[in-house]
Design a protein around this motif. Sequence first.
Motif, PDB file in Angstrom:
ATOM      1  N   PRO A 158       0.817  -1.238   0.000  1.00  0.00           N
ATOM      2  CA  PRO A 158       0.000   0.000   0.000  1.00  0.00           C
ATOM      3  C   PRO A 158       0.841   1.275   0.000  1.00  0.00           C
ATOM      4  N   VAL A 159       2.001   1.230   0.642  1.00  0.00           N
ATOM      5  CA  VAL A 159       2.854   2.424   0.692  1.00  0.00           C
ATOM      6  C   VAL A 159       3.361   2.780  -0.704  1.00  0.00           C
ATOM      7  N   GLN A 160       3.810   1.772  -1.450  1.00  0.00           N
ATOM      8  CA  GLN A 160       4.339   2.041  -2.782  1.00  0.00           C
ATOM      9  C   GLN A 160       3.230   2.375  -3.786  1.00  0.00           C
ATOM     10  N   VAL A 161       2.022   1.871  -3.558  1.00  0.00           N
ATOM     11  CA  VAL A 161       0.885   2.294  -4.376  1.00  0.00           C
ATOM     12  C   VAL A 161       0.666   3.791  -4.193  1.00  0.00           C
ATOM     13  N   GLY A 162       0.708   4.239  -2.928  1.00  0.00           N
ATOM     14  CA  GLY A 162       0.520   5.663  -2.636  1.00  0.00           C
ATOM     15  C   GLY A 162       1.610   6.523  -3.241  1.00  0.00           C
ATOM     16  N   GLN A 163       2.870   6.085  -3.130  1.00  0.00           N
ATOM     17  CA  GLN A 163       3.965   6.879  -3.677  1.00  0.00           C
ATOM     18  C   GLN A 163       3.856   6.981  -5.202  1.00  0.00           C
ATOM     19  N   THR A 164       3.573   5.866  -5.868  1.00  0.00           N
ATOM     20  CA  THR A 164       3.466   5.875  -7.328  1.00  0.00           C
ATOM     21  C   THR A 164       2.332   6.778  -7.788  1.00  0.00           C
ATOM     22  N   TYR A 165       1.198   6.685  -7.110  1.00  0.00           N
ATOM     23  CA  TYR A 165       0.053   7.524  -7.461  1.00  0.00           C
ATOM     24  C   TYR A 165       0.405   8.999  -7.289  1.00  0.00           C
TER      25      TYR A 165
END
Length: 302
Positions: A158-165
């Motif tokens: 979830p953290v990397q989903v947020g950063q990419t978005y």
Amino acid sequence: MPQRKGLENHTSGSGFILLGFSDHSSLQGLCFTVLLVIYLMVLTGNSLIALITVVDSSLHSPMYFFLRNLSFLEICYTSVTLPKMLVGFLLEDGRISFLGCAAQLYFLVLLGSIECLLLAVMAYDRYIAIREPLHYPLLMRRGLCIRLLVGSWVAVVPVQVGQTYWVFTLPFFASHDLHHFFCDVPPVLELACADTFWNQVMLYTIILVFAIFPFSLIVISYIKIIRTILKIPSVLGRHKAFSTCSSHLAVVMLFYGSATVVYLKQRSRDSVDTNKYLALSYTIVTPMFNPVIYSLRNKELP
């Protein structure tokens, strides 16, 4: 943030252009051959380790469970970047779509973060094996190993989903020339025509949590491992104990060495070329050498 002269505000457009090998257009054939050989070595070496540790019942220990998952990560990690680079050489086209760049960046940082956590878990495993050899099977039971592995994925996804978005909702300049071999957070942020301060804060927070903190745990584990080894009375016993973790230590140094320079070094025009080649080290060279390091330093692997 003021716009660069001659460039207009632009969002997704037609994607990005990877210019990593643009300075070596005359060597495209050689570069393609070298990268293809490296990719085949990564696939073959890591697949063999994964297969051997599954088939051979004597290798069904926590150490080889984590090694098998590390090999799987290395295959995926390399496959995120190398196939696109090979296609680019064949077609002489460095273009990558906006969504393709976002997907590449996401899986790159996702797998890289999980590898950092897995290397920390492997250091803890070696500490328990050397410090508590008699209780090792009980302390590192299979259920705990699976929970540690699953927990790494659950924490990172979830953290990397947020950063990419957050990165790819930024507006970008019309010039989408990416001076890199693949889409990574720092070079992509350089193309944004908006204030990236909070993106930088998020990037370094993620590095702190998923890279520096695991590395600190690795260092602490090895300090305790060395103290334990020094207490072993026989030279043969100390050598045997150290040999069980020397492969892991070599992989940690190889992986973290180049990655630390790329992500923590102050970026400048002079450092762009240096950083992009160092990026090849931890995304391609390290996965290639991992099977070699573990095979040479471990007598249980053929």
